[in-house]
Motif scaffolding. Sequence first.
Motif, PDB file in Angstrom:
ATOM      1  N   ALA A  50       0.602  -1.138  -0.012  1.00  0.00           N
ATOM      2  CA  ALA A  50      -0.141  -0.089  -0.099  1.00  0.00           C
ATOM      3  C   ALA A  50       0.842   1.204   0.130  1.00  0.00           C
ATOM      4  O   ALA A  50       0.384   2.110  -0.637  1.00  0.00           O
ATOM      5  CB  ALA A  50      -0.871  -0.142   1.199  1.00  0.00           C
ATOM      6  N   LEU A  51       1.747   1.364   0.659  1.00  0.00           N
ATOM      7  CA  LEU A  51       2.776   2.533   0.759  1.00  0.00           C
ATOM      8  C   LEU A  51       3.348   2.424  -0.761  1.00  0.00           C
ATOM      9  O   LEU A  51       3.733   3.641  -0.872  1.00  0.00           O
ATOM     10  CB  LEU A  51       3.871   2.356   1.845  1.00  0.00           C
ATOM     11  N   LEU A  52       3.871   1.740  -1.236  1.00  0.00           N
ATOM     12  CA  LEU A  52       4.462   1.473  -2.545  1.00  0.00           C
ATOM     13  C   LEU A  52       3.400   2.318  -3.441  1.00  0.00           C
ATOM     14  O   LEU A  52       3.785   2.988  -4.366  1.00  0.00           O
ATOM     15  CB  LEU A  52       4.888   0.137  -3.041  1.00  0.00           C
ATOM     16  N   GLY A  53       2.030   1.950  -3.273  1.00  0.00           N
ATOM     17  CA  GLY A  53       1.218   2.592  -4.102  1.00  0.00           C
ATOM     18  C   GLY A  53       1.021   4.184  -3.881  1.00  0.00           C
ATOM     19  O   GLY A  53       0.986   4.956  -4.667  1.00  0.00           O
ATOM     20  N   LYS A 106       3.909   5.642  -5.817  1.00  0.00           N
ATOM     21  CA  LYS A 106       3.681   5.785  -7.262  1.00  0.00           C
ATOM     22  C   LYS A 106       2.585   6.966  -7.565  1.00  0.00           C
ATOM     23  O   LYS A 106       2.885   7.544  -8.313  1.00  0.00           O
ATOM     24  CB  LYS A 106       3.123   4.447  -7.628  1.00  0.00           C
ATOM     25  N   ARG A 107       1.768   6.911  -6.674  1.00  0.00           N
ATOM     26  CA  ARG A 107       0.827   7.976  -6.946  1.00  0.00           C
ATOM     27  C   ARG A 107       1.471   9.411  -6.700  1.00  0.00           C
ATOM     28  O   ARG A 107       1.324  10.236  -7.524  1.00  0.00           O
ATOM     29  CB  ARG A 107      -0.253   7.946  -5.617  1.00  0.00           C
ATOM     30  N   ASP A 108       2.411   9.649  -5.683  1.00  0.00           N
ATOM     31  CA  ASP A 108       2.847  10.822  -5.434  1.00  0.00           C
ATOM     32  C   ASP A 108       3.890  10.957  -6.704  1.00  0.00           C
ATOM     33  O   ASP A 108       4.346  12.307  -6.876  1.00  0.00           O
ATOM     34  CB  ASP A 108       3.611  11.018  -4.026  1.00  0.00           C
ATOM     35  N   GLN A 109       4.205  10.127  -7.180  1.00  0.00           N
ATOM     36  CA  GLN A 109       5.382  10.281  -8.383  1.00  0.00           C
ATOM     37  C   GLN A 109       4.652  10.444  -9.519  1.00  0.00           C
ATOM     38  O   GLN A 109       5.029  10.699 -10.675  1.00  0.00           O
ATOM     39  CB  GLN A 109       6.287   9.135  -8.575  1.00  0.00           C
ATOM     40  N   GLY A 110       3.216  10.412  -9.488  1.00  0.00           N
ATOM     41  CA  GLY A 110       2.435  10.621 -10.882  1.00  0.00           C
ATOM     42  C   GLY A 110       2.403   9.271 -11.655  1.00  0.00           C
ATOM     43  O   GLY A 110       1.693   9.329 -12.848  1.00  0.00           O
ATOM     44  N   CYS A 111       2.791   8.108 -11.252  1.00  0.00           N
ATOM     45  CA  CYS A 111       2.478   6.817 -11.840  1.00  0.00           C
ATOM     46  C   CYS A 111       1.063   6.332 -11.490  1.00  0.00           C
ATOM     47  O   CYS A 111       1.146   5.682 -10.467  1.00  0.00           O
ATOM     48  CB  CYS A 111       3.623   6.042 -11.466  1.00  0.00           C
ATOM     49  N   VAL A 112       0.161   6.694 -12.019  1.00  0.00           N
ATOM     50  CA  VAL A 112      -1.174   6.250 -11.597  1.00  0.00           C
ATOM     51  C   VAL A 112      -1.879   4.888 -12.130  1.00  0.00           C
ATOM     52  O   VAL A 112      -2.580   4.091 -11.454  1.00  0.00           O
ATOM     53  CB  VAL A 112      -2.199   7.433 -12.091  1.00  0.00           C
ATOM     54  N   LEU A 113      -1.604   4.680 -13.459  1.00  0.00           N
ATOM     55  CA  LEU A 113      -2.165   3.575 -14.144  1.00  0.00           C
ATOM     56  C   LEU A 113      -1.050   2.646 -14.667  1.00  0.00           C
ATOM     57  O   LEU A 113      -0.070   3.240 -15.118  1.00  0.00           O
ATOM     58  CB  LEU A 113      -3.278   3.965 -15.165  1.00  0.00           C
ATOM     59  N   SER A 128       2.090   0.734 -11.251  1.00  0.00           N
ATOM     60  CA  SER A 128       1.603   1.796 -10.908  1.00  0.00           C
ATOM     61  C   SER A 128       0.953   1.727  -9.422  1.00  0.00           C
ATOM     62  O   SER A 128       0.979   0.653  -8.821  1.00  0.00           O
ATOM     63  CB  SER A 128       0.365   2.301 -12.011  1.00  0.00           C
ATOM     64  N   ALA A 129       0.383   3.019  -9.211  1.00  0.00           N
ATOM     65  CA  ALA A 129      -0.263   3.084  -7.830  1.00  0.00           C
ATOM     66  C   ALA A 129      -1.520   2.165  -7.900  1.00  0.00           C
ATOM     67  O   ALA A 129      -1.976   1.521  -6.829  1.00  0.00           O
ATOM     68  CB  ALA A 129      -0.621   4.494  -7.456  1.00  0.00           C
ATOM     69  N   GLN A 130      -2.234   2.148  -8.767  1.00  0.00           N
ATOM     70  CA  GLN A 130      -3.615   1.442  -8.805  1.00  0.00           C
ATOM     71  C   GLN A 130      -3.171  -0.243  -8.682  1.00  0.00           C
ATOM     72  O   GLN A 130      -3.697  -0.941  -8.148  1.00  0.00           O
ATOM     73  CB  GLN A 130      -4.061   1.621 -10.441  1.00  0.00           C
ATOM     74  N   HIS A 131      -2.050  -0.311  -9.332  1.00  0.00           N
ATOM     75  CA  HIS A 131      -1.802  -2.281  -9.421  1.00  0.00           C
ATOM     76  C   HIS A 131      -1.305  -2.399  -7.851  1.00  0.00           C
ATOM     77  O   HIS A 131      -1.687  -3.051  -7.329  1.00  0.00           O
ATOM     78  CB  HIS A 131      -0.536  -2.256 -10.407  1.00  0.00           C
ATOM     79  N   SER A 132      -0.554  -1.502  -7.268  1.00  0.00           N
ATOM     80  CA  SER A 132      -0.062  -1.738  -5.760  1.00  0.00           C
ATOM     81  C   SER A 132      -1.173  -1.619  -4.991  1.00  0.00           C
ATOM     82  O   SER A 132      -1.364  -2.565  -3.847  1.00  0.00           O
ATOM     83  CB  SER A 132       1.126  -0.751  -5.764  1.00  0.00           C
ATOM     84  N   TYR A 133      -2.129  -0.850  -5.086  1.00  0.00           N
ATOM     85  CA  TYR A 133      -3.095  -0.789  -4.207  1.00  0.00           C
ATOM     86  C   TYR A 133      -4.239  -1.872  -4.297  1.00  0.00           C
ATOM     87  O   TYR A 133      -4.914  -2.302  -3.271  1.00  0.00           O
ATOM     88  CB  TYR A 133      -4.046   0.907  -4.470  1.00  0.00           C
ATOM     89  N   ALA A 134      -4.443  -2.287  -5.403  1.00  0.00           N
ATOM     90  CA  ALA A 134      -5.407  -3.450  -5.697  1.00  0.00           C
ATOM     91  C   ALA A 134      -4.598  -4.980  -5.059  1.00  0.00           C
ATOM     92  O   ALA A 134      -5.504  -5.397  -4.413  1.00  0.00           O
ATOM     93  CB  ALA A 134      -5.590  -3.568  -7.375  1.00  0.00           C
ATOM     94  N   VAL A 164      -9.010   7.928  -5.150  1.00  0.00           N
ATOM     95  CA  VAL A 164      -8.155   9.039  -5.813  1.00  0.00           C
ATOM     96  C   VAL A 164      -7.382   8.760  -6.942  1.00  0.00           C
ATOM     97  O   VAL A 164      -7.369   9.639  -7.791  1.00  0.00           O
ATOM     98  CB  VAL A 164      -6.778   9.051  -4.564  1.00  0.00           C
ATOM     99  N   VAL A 165      -6.973   7.496  -7.236  1.00  0.00           N
ATOM    100  CA  VAL A 165      -6.557   7.121  -8.733  1.00  0.00           C
ATOM    101  C   VAL A 165      -7.450   7.291  -9.714  1.00  0.00           C
ATOM    102  O   VAL A 165      -6.989   7.793 -10.710  1.00  0.00           O
ATOM    103  CB  VAL A 165      -6.112   5.525  -8.476  1.00  0.00           C
ATOM    104  N   ALA A 166      -8.523   6.964  -9.447  1.00  0.00           N
ATOM    105  CA  ALA A 166      -9.767   7.266 -10.461  1.00  0.00           C
ATOM    106  C   ALA A 166      -9.816   8.814 -10.594  1.00  0.00           C
ATOM    107  O   ALA A 166      -9.869   9.192 -11.918  1.00  0.00           O
ATOM    108  CB  ALA A 166     -11.171   6.633  -9.752  1.00  0.00           C
ATOM    109  N   GLU A 167      -9.907   9.721  -9.683  1.00  0.00           N
ATOM    110  CA  GLU A 167      -9.846  10.993  -9.752  1.00  0.00           C
ATOM    111  C   GLU A 167      -8.418  11.623 -10.530  1.00  0.00           C
ATOM    112  O   GLU A 167      -8.952  12.304 -11.589  1.00  0.00           O
ATOM    113  CB  GLU A 167      -9.923  11.769  -8.527  1.00  0.00           C
TER     114      GLU A 167
END
Length: 365
Positions: free
Chosen positions: A150-153, A156-163, A167-173, A197-200
């Motif tokens: 989750a923290l890796l997500g 990735k989110r803060d770095q702008g790697c969303v999809l 990505s953040a989405q992959h790590s969160y899932a 947040v990723v969707a937004e």
Amino acid sequence: MATVHQWTGLETRALRLALRLSVRAFAEHLGVAVATVSKWESKRAATEPRPDTQAILDTALARADASAQLRFETILSGVAGTAPNVCRVVGTGPRAWEYESWAEDLDRVVIALSQQNFAFADSLLSRWLARYDARELDEKGLYLFARSTALLGDLKRDQGCVLGPLSAQHSYAAAHAVFTQLGIPRRVAQLDLSLAVVAEMSGKLEIAARQYETLAADDRLSPRDRARARLWVGTALSKNGRHGYATRVMQAATRDFEDLTEPDDWSVAQQKLALARRGAGDLTQALHFIGIARSSGTTDSPMQRVRLDTAYGHILLSDPATRDDGLLVLDQAIRTAARYGLVHQLRSIEGIKATRESRIGPRRR
């Protein structure tokens, strides 16, 4: 615990270094000649000890204390990027002292992410995520593995790697699936919030707003997280042009933060309100709210400095009388975002400037 399928000079040298012994002391420790150890070290992977010596080395590794065994694994993991002859015994998982070290490292990751020290946070997370297969972990290990993912997500989110696959989405899932398996509803709901947040961030504003709205009333979340979800409903609505409704939702969230005594969240809410009023064309109120946010917000975090400067510059840019000041503030935000690798914020600022130039032409110099 590590085990070696076939000892070579590479593994013997790693064991000597892990035990912190000289060549002579290591030879005495094993009961072999100094020349034999020297041969192993000079030929590295090109030589293999005799079968009886292989057994001696197995015993020496098994009798090494936990710190030495970890050093052994770490030394080999850095040799050519792999340790082909070394594996961890399936089913053993982390040792007791490693759980504590893992948890401490995750606390350090949280601090590093708050400071946008992405390289350090990534190194700490990789240290643990690369070490274990989730299938060999008990519940405690799985919890730490999921929290790391989750923290890796977040990274990735803060770095702008969303999809995408990294990505953040992959790590969160992935973290969502493990916390669901463990039956920890609060963590599952927090990841639902992160996925919204990723969707937004990926432009799915209506979907994000609906997800936020559902989570704002979700009892699995803490009161603070529910208030944040309510605030983010307003953010998604405002980005979608529904500024009046967004303002009302954000004001309700602001009152929640007051009641919860959450000054940082309250300040962020003022910033979001400012952008909603800018979108509605009410620059007087926009300047009022952004003034509150700038005077009350925490600026220790580069991310928050960039967000505040971006919001302030965007508002100033909306008035011809303060347009040049707005560009200067946005330029400052760009420099900070570039320095800390805040890719999503850079894209946002460039989008604001591009929209401005398409309407009135490029800035005169």
